[in-house]
Design a protein around this motif. Sequence first.
Motif, mmCIF file in Angstrom:
data_model
loop_
_atom_site.group_PDB
_atom_site.id
_atom_site.type_symbol
_atom_site.label_atom_id
_atom_site.label_comp_id
_atom_site.label_asym_id
_atom_site.label_seq_id
_atom_site.Cartn_x
_atom_site.Cartn_y
_atom_site.Cartn_z
ATOM 1 N N UNK A 103 0.793 -1.307 -0.183
ATOM 2 C CA UNK A 103 0.169 0.043 0.056
ATOM 3 C C UNK A 103 0.832 1.371 -0.065
ATOM 4 N N UNK A 104 1.791 1.327 0.400
ATOM 5 C CA UNK A 104 2.946 2.467 0.520
ATOM 6 C C UNK A 104 3.468 2.711 -0.939
ATOM 7 N N UNK A 105 3.259 1.626 -1.621
ATOM 8 C CA UNK A 105 3.458 1.832 -3.223
ATOM 9 C C UNK A 105 2.713 2.484 -4.130
ATOM 10 N N UNK A 106 1.337 2.960 -3.198
ATOM 11 C CA UNK A 106 0.399 3.416 -4.371
ATOM 12 C C UNK A 106 0.399 4.545 -5.167
ATOM 13 N N UNK A 107 1.377 5.346 -4.682
ATOM 14 C CA UNK A 107 1.816 6.619 -5.762
ATOM 15 C C UNK A 107 2.302 6.114 -7.158
ATOM 16 N N UNK A 108 2.394 4.989 -7.310
ATOM 17 C CA UNK A 108 2.821 4.429 -8.367
ATOM 18 C C UNK A 108 1.735 4.396 -9.302
ATOM 19 N N UNK A 109 0.398 4.131 -8.841
ATOM 20 C CA UNK A 109 -0.652 3.890 -9.647
ATOM 21 C C UNK A 109 -1.602 4.917 -9.671
ATOM 22 N N UNK A 110 -1.059 6.027 -10.094
ATOM 23 C CA UNK A 110 -2.063 7.243 -10.409
ATOM 24 C C UNK A 110 -3.413 7.226 -10.921
ATOM 25 N N UNK A 111 -3.563 5.991 -11.782
ATOM 26 C CA UNK A 111 -4.794 5.606 -12.515
ATOM 27 C C UNK A 111 -5.957 5.461 -11.310
ATOM 28 N N UNK A 112 -5.587 5.143 -10.342
ATOM 29 C CA UNK A 112 -6.501 4.966 -9.113
ATOM 30 C C UNK A 112 -7.163 6.269 -8.641
ATOM 31 N N UNK A 113 -6.078 7.342 -8.824
ATOM 32 C CA UNK A 113 -6.757 8.570 -8.174
ATOM 33 C C UNK A 113 -7.174 9.629 -9.155
ATOM 34 N N UNK A 114 -6.522 9.413 -10.508
ATOM 35 C CA UNK A 114 -6.998 10.614 -11.455
ATOM 36 C C UNK A 114 -8.363 11.023 -11.584
ATOM 37 N N UNK A 115 -9.073 9.905 -11.397
ATOM 38 C CA UNK A 115 -10.665 10.355 -11.374
ATOM 39 C C UNK A 115 -11.313 11.259 -10.595
ATOM 40 N N UNK A 116 -10.583 11.119 -9.135
ATOM 41 C CA UNK A 116 -11.046 11.825 -8.277
ATOM 42 C C UNK A 116 -10.087 13.234 -7.878
ATOM 43 N N UNK A 117 -8.908 13.332 -8.362
ATOM 44 C CA UNK A 117 -7.948 14.444 -8.067
ATOM 45 C C UNK A 117 -8.850 15.683 -8.204
ATOM 46 N N UNK A 118 -8.541 16.639 -7.276
ATOM 47 C CA UNK A 118 -8.942 17.904 -7.428
ATOM 48 C C UNK A 118 -10.373 17.986 -6.731
ATOM 49 N N UNK A 119 -11.032 16.926 -6.634
ATOM 50 C CA UNK A 119 -12.364 16.893 -5.782
ATOM 51 C C UNK A 119 -12.267 16.640 -4.335
#
Length: 150
Positions: A129-145
Motif C-alpha cells: 500500500x505504500x507504493x500506491x503513488x505508483x498507480x496514479x490511475x487510481x486517483x486521477x478520477x477523483x483528483x481535485x475533488x
Amino acid sequence: MFTWTMVEIIVASWVCSFSVLCLELPESACAVSLRTVGVISRCPRNKYEYDVASTRKNCSQYNATGCLELHYHCVLNENATGLVEVCAASRFIFSGRCASFSNDVQSIGDSYIRNCTYSNPACPQHYNSTDSYMYAVCYNVVEGHVENNE
C-alpha cells in the motif's frame, strides 16, 4: 401487566441479534490513524513527491502507540469519491485493486469500488500500500475533488 410468550422472546432475540453489526478489525487497524486523516486534492505521483509528503506528515511520531508501524499513505477515501492522506499500517493490496482508507475499519484496504486491472498502466495483482503513488490511475478520477470524509 405484559407477559412474554416463548415465541415473542425468540423473535425478539432474533431481531436483536441481526440489528447489531459486528465488525472484526484487522491486525492493521489503529484508532490513532483516524486522528491523522486529512482530505487532500492530489496524491504524490513519484517517489520524490511521496518522500516529501511522508516527511511533512511525520507518521513516525505515532509509532509508539501500540499499533503496527504507521506509514504515510495517500489513497482513496472509503467511498472512492475523494483522496485522503493518512498514517496507517502498510498492507498488501490484492486483485489489481486501488488502495483506500476505511474509517470504520481504521486501516488501509482494497477498494472494491476502484479496480485498476484494466487501466493503462494496470496495477499489479498485488503491491504494498505504500507504493500506491505508483498507480496514479487510481486517483486521477477523483483528483481535485476535495470532499469531507466524515
